[in-house]
Design a protein around this motif. Structure first.
Motif, short mmCIF file in Angstrom:
data_model
loop_
_atom_site.label_atom_id
_atom_site.label_comp_id
_atom_site.label_asym_id
_atom_site.label_seq_id
_atom_site.Cartn_x
_atom_site.Cartn_y
_atom_site.Cartn_z
N ALA A 79 0.82 -1.21 -0.08
CA ALA A 79 -0.02 -0.05 -0.13
C ALA A 79 0.95 1.11 0.01
CB ALA A 79 -1.00 0.01 1.05
N ALA A 80 2.12 1.03 0.65
CA ALA A 80 2.93 2.46 0.73
C ALA A 80 3.75 2.45 -0.59
CB ALA A 80 3.85 2.30 2.05
N SER A 81 3.88 1.62 -1.29
CA SER A 81 4.49 1.59 -2.47
C SER A 81 3.76 2.47 -3.58
CB SER A 81 4.60 0.22 -3.30
OG SER A 81 3.45 -0.23 -3.72
N ASN A 82 2.59 2.75 -3.26
CA ASN A 82 1.83 3.75 -4.44
C ASN A 82 2.31 5.08 -3.89
OD1 ASN A 82 0.33 4.05 -2.20
ND2 ASN A 82 -1.66 3.65 -3.34
N VAL A 83 2.61 5.35 -2.76
CA VAL A 83 3.25 6.84 -2.46
C VAL A 83 4.55 6.98 -2.63
CG1 VAL A 83 3.74 8.41 -0.51
CG2 VAL A 83 1.56 6.83 -0.31
N VAL A 84 5.35 5.92 -2.88
CA VAL A 84 6.57 5.99 -3.47
C VAL A 84 6.46 6.41 -4.93
CG1 VAL A 84 8.71 4.47 -3.99
CG2 VAL A 84 7.66 4.33 -1.83
N PHE A 85 5.66 5.66 -5.49
CA PHE A 85 5.31 6.10 -7.22
C PHE A 85 4.88 7.52 -7.26
CE2 PHE A 85 3.10 6.10 -10.96
CZ PHE A 85 4.05 5.10 -11.83
N VAL A 86 3.97 7.96 -6.32
CA VAL A 86 3.63 9.30 -6.47
C VAL A 86 4.87 10.24 -6.50
CG1 VAL A 86 2.18 11.24 -5.33
CG2 VAL A 86 1.01 8.90 -6.05
N GLN A 87 5.42 9.90 -5.19
CA GLN A 87 6.74 10.85 -4.78
C GLN A 87 7.93 10.88 -5.90
OE1 GLN A 87 8.49 10.09 -0.83
NE2 GLN A 87 9.61 12.03 -0.78
N PHE A 88 8.11 9.75 -6.18
CA PHE A 88 9.52 9.80 -6.97
C PHE A 88 9.23 9.54 -8.52
CE2 PHE A 88 10.64 8.29 -2.94
CZ PHE A 88 11.72 9.17 -2.52
N PHE A 89 8.17 8.94 -8.87
CA PHE A 89 8.02 8.58 -10.34
C PHE A 89 7.03 9.89 -10.98
CE2 PHE A 89 9.35 4.36 -8.88
CZ PHE A 89 10.30 4.26 -9.61
N LEU A 90 6.30 10.26 -9.98
CA LEU A 90 5.27 11.11 -10.65
C LEU A 90 5.73 12.60 -10.10
CD1 LEU A 90 1.67 9.91 -10.03
CD2 LEU A 90 2.98 9.63 -12.32
N GLY A 91 6.59 12.58 -9.22
CA GLY A 91 7.23 13.97 -8.98
C GLY A 91 6.34 14.83 -8.22
N ARG A 92 5.29 14.51 -7.67
CA ARG A 92 4.18 15.65 -7.07
C ARG A 92 5.07 16.34 -6.07
NH1 ARG A 92 -0.59 13.78 -9.08
NH2 ARG A 92 -0.11 13.08 -10.95
N PRO A 93 5.06 17.64 -6.00
CA PRO A 93 5.78 18.56 -5.04
C PRO A 93 5.08 18.68 -3.72
CG PRO A 93 4.52 19.78 -6.83
CD PRO A 93 4.45 18.49 -7.12
N PHE A 94 4.88 17.67 -3.11
CA PHE A 94 4.24 17.96 -1.88
C PHE A 94 5.33 18.04 -0.77
CE2 PHE A 94 1.01 14.71 -3.83
CZ PHE A 94 0.22 15.78 -4.27
N PRO A 95 4.83 18.65 0.36
CA PRO A 95 5.89 18.99 1.66
C PRO A 95 6.18 17.50 2.13
CG PRO A 95 3.91 20.43 1.78
CD PRO A 95 3.49 19.61 0.61
N LEU A 96 7.31 17.62 2.84
CA LEU A 96 7.53 16.24 3.59
C LEU A 96 6.66 15.68 4.49
CD1 LEU A 96 9.76 14.29 3.46
CD2 LEU A 96 10.97 15.78 5.47
N SER A 97 5.82 16.72 5.28
CA SER A 97 4.77 16.29 6.11
C SER A 97 3.82 15.74 5.54
CB SER A 97 4.39 17.53 7.00
OG SER A 97 3.85 18.41 6.10
N VAL A 98 3.36 15.97 4.37
CA VAL A 98 2.24 15.46 3.66
C VAL A 98 2.63 14.10 3.29
CG1 VAL A 98 1.07 15.34 1.51
CG2 VAL A 98 1.33 17.35 2.81
#
Length: 175
Positions: free
Chosen positions: A124-143
């Motif tokens: 389940a956490a892997s889709n956040v990895v995907f959003v963060q590193f592959f889609l490069g969404r610029p969210f703050p670290l806290s998000v």
């Protein structure tokens, strides 16, 4: 030529993939709508991430062969993309990755309750990895921290725990 999966196993895999895709599209949209509720912090939709894994873990538990979860995730992603998932075509990669993580954890640790819970949490956490590193969404670290925590917990509770309980319930009824 000897097939790795029997016809029965492939049929189960396809049915679980289709059911997972049909359920995942509205779950994805619901998670997306959660960010429109002003009192909820951004990233709260990840609390539903584990629901996407129930059919993948059921497939892995019923078939009990390496690659079953990965194949289920890949087919689920293909079907989900054709059903207009809000993730678009990237859902194919996301779902395949989720299945591969479950397969990897189950292969390394065996089919214990602990490995099911851990595999689903990481998946389940892997889709956040995907959003963060592959889609490069610029969210703050806290998000991202909130998204990782919520998705992992959701994976453990909704994917792992619920999936295993559902598997046991059906297994007990059949035998």
């Amino acid at each position: 030529m000897h097939s790795r999966f029997t016809t029965r196993q492939l049929s189960l895999l396809i049915v679980f993939s289709a059911l997972g895709a049909i359920a995942s599209v509205p779950i994805g949209h619901l998670g997306n709508y959660l960010k429109t509720i002003p009192i909820l912090p951004f990233g709260t939709g990840q609390i539903l991430a584990g629901l996407h894994l129930i059919m993948i873990i059921l497939s892995a538990l019923y078939i009990k062969k390496p690659g079953a979860a990965t194949m289920t995730g890949a087919i689920k992603g293909l079907v989900e993309a054709t059903l207009f998932s809000f993730h678009g075509i990237t859902v194919i990669v996301m779902s395949t990755l989720q299945g591969a993580i479950i397969d990897l954890v189950l292969y390394v640790m065996g089919y214990s309750s602990t490995s099911i819970l851990l595999g689903c949490g990481l998946s389940a956490a892997s889709n956040v990895v995907f959003v963060q590193f592959f889609l490069g969404r610029p969210f703050p670290l806290s998000v991202y921290a909130l998204m990782y925590a919520l998705s992992f917990i959701s994976g453990v509770v909704f994917g792992g725990y619920s999936g295993e309980k559902l598997y046991q319930m059906v297994k007990d009824r059949i035998s």
